[in-house]
Write an enzyme that holds these catalytic residues in place. Sequence first.
Site, PDB file in Angstrom:
ATOM      1  N   HIS A   1      -7.453   2.794  -0.326  1.00 32.18           N
ATOM      2  CA  HIS A   1      -6.521   3.778  -0.881  1.00 32.18           C
ATOM      3  C   HIS A   1      -7.263   4.515  -1.982  1.00 32.18           C
ATOM      4  O   HIS A   1      -7.724   3.913  -2.942  1.00 32.18           O
ATOM      5  CB  HIS A   1      -5.269   3.095  -1.432  1.00 32.18           C
ATOM      6  CG  HIS A   1      -4.279   4.092  -1.964  1.00 32.18           C
ATOM      7  ND1 HIS A   1      -3.304   4.664  -1.179  1.00 32.18           N
ATOM      8  CD2 HIS A   1      -4.175   4.668  -3.188  1.00 32.18           C
ATOM      9  CE1 HIS A   1      -2.623   5.540  -1.909  1.00 32.18           C
ATOM     10  NE2 HIS A   1      -3.128   5.563  -3.127  1.00 32.18           N
ATOM     11  N   CYS A   2      -7.405   5.830  -1.844  1.00 35.34           N
ATOM     12  CA  CYS A   2      -8.174   6.604  -2.816  1.00 35.34           C
ATOM     13  C   CYS A   2      -7.218   7.234  -3.828  1.00 35.34           C
ATOM     14  O   CYS A   2      -6.364   8.041  -3.458  1.00 35.34           O
ATOM     15  CB  CYS A   2      -8.984   7.691  -2.107  1.00 35.34           C
ATOM     16  SG  CYS A   2      -9.876   8.733  -3.267  1.00 35.34           S
ATOM     17  N   VAL A   3      -7.368   6.849  -5.102  1.00 31.04           N
ATOM     18  CA  VAL A   3      -6.472   7.407  -6.130  1.00 31.04           C
ATOM     19  C   VAL A   3      -6.813   8.863  -6.429  1.00 31.04           C
ATOM     20  O   VAL A   3      -5.955   9.623  -6.862  1.00 31.04           O
ATOM     21  CB  VAL A   3      -6.499   6.583  -7.440  1.00 31.04           C
ATOM     22  CG1 VAL A   3      -5.844   5.234  -7.253  1.00 31.04           C
ATOM     23  CG2 VAL A   3      -7.902   6.446  -7.997  1.00 31.04           C
TER      24      VAL A   3
END
Length: 297
Positions: free
Chosen positions: A134-136
Site C-alpha cells: 500500500h503506497c501512502v
Amino acid sequence: PHRNYHRCWVLNRLSPFLSRSCLFVVLHIALQAAVFGEYTWEVFVYCWELQFHLLLLLLPYLLLAGNMGCFLLCSRANPGVVTKSNAASLVQVYAYDGVLFQRGLVCPTCSVEKPARSKHCSVCRTCVHRFDHHCVWVNNCIGASNAGVFLLYLLSLTATAAAIAAVTAAFLIQVLLLSNIMHGTYLDAQGQEHAVEIPFLVQHLFLTFPRIVFMLGFVILLTLVLGGYCSFSLYLALTNQTTNEWCKSRRFGGSPHLPSQPHDRPLVYKNIYSKGIWRNLKEIFKPPTVLERKKKT
Ligand SMILES: [Zn+2]
Ligand SMILES: [Zn+2]
C-alpha cells in the site's frame, strides 16, 4: 429516487478514498511545488540569462508532466480488488505455491476466497490481487492492475529529480567558472593566504544562492534514494516478485532450512511465477487473465 440512488452509489464508490488519509499526497504535492517553484523563479531565470539550451531547461517540466499523469493513473486505478463476483476467476490466474500462498483460505474480513499472490490491505479494507504494497504517496494499493504504471511513476519521479539536480549543478559550476573564483586566494582569520578549496567554494555558493544550494542538496538526496528504490522495484519486476512476496520469502531464505519442529517438513521457498525477464516485465503492464491461461494450456 433516481438521484438518491445515484448519490448512494457515489458515496459507496468514494468511501474507501474517504477513509484513507491524503496527508502524504498533500506533502508530496507541497514538496514538488516547492522544488519547482525554486527551479522556475531562480534556476530557470539565471540559466536563461547564461544562455543554457531551452530544451535542457524545459526537460524537468516534461518529466513532471509525465510523472503527474502516472500519479493520477496510479492513484485513481482499481489496483485489482478481489470481490465476490471476480474471486472465482482470479483464483485461477496464479498457482498456489504452498509456501507463501495456501489454497482454500478465505479472507475473514472480505469473506472471499484468497487468490494466490493476493493480500488483504488493512488501509483499503479490501483484498487486492497480486498485492505489492500500500503506497501512502499515491494513497492507493499497488496490485495487479496498477503495478506497471507505478513503476513508470517511480522512474519518471527519479528522472525529474535527476534532471533538476543536473541543471542546477550545471548552473552553479557555470557561475564558479565565470566568476574565476577558483584561481583566487582568500585570507583566513589569522591573515594567512590560502588557495581556494572545495569547502570554501560550497560555502561561497551557499552564501550567494542559499535556496538554490539547499534545493540541490535535497534533489541529490532524493535522486539517490529514489534511484535505489527504482532499482529494487525493477529487480522485483524482472524476477516477477511482489514486495509482499519478497518480504515473506526472507523468512524462508537462508540455508540450511531448519524446521521449527523436528517432524515438520522443511519449507523451501521457490519463486514459481517467474517466466523469464521479458515476459515478467510484460506481465506487470498486461496482467494475465484466466482466459489467457486457458488459451495457452
Ligand atoms: Zn480481505
Ligand atoms: Zn491499500
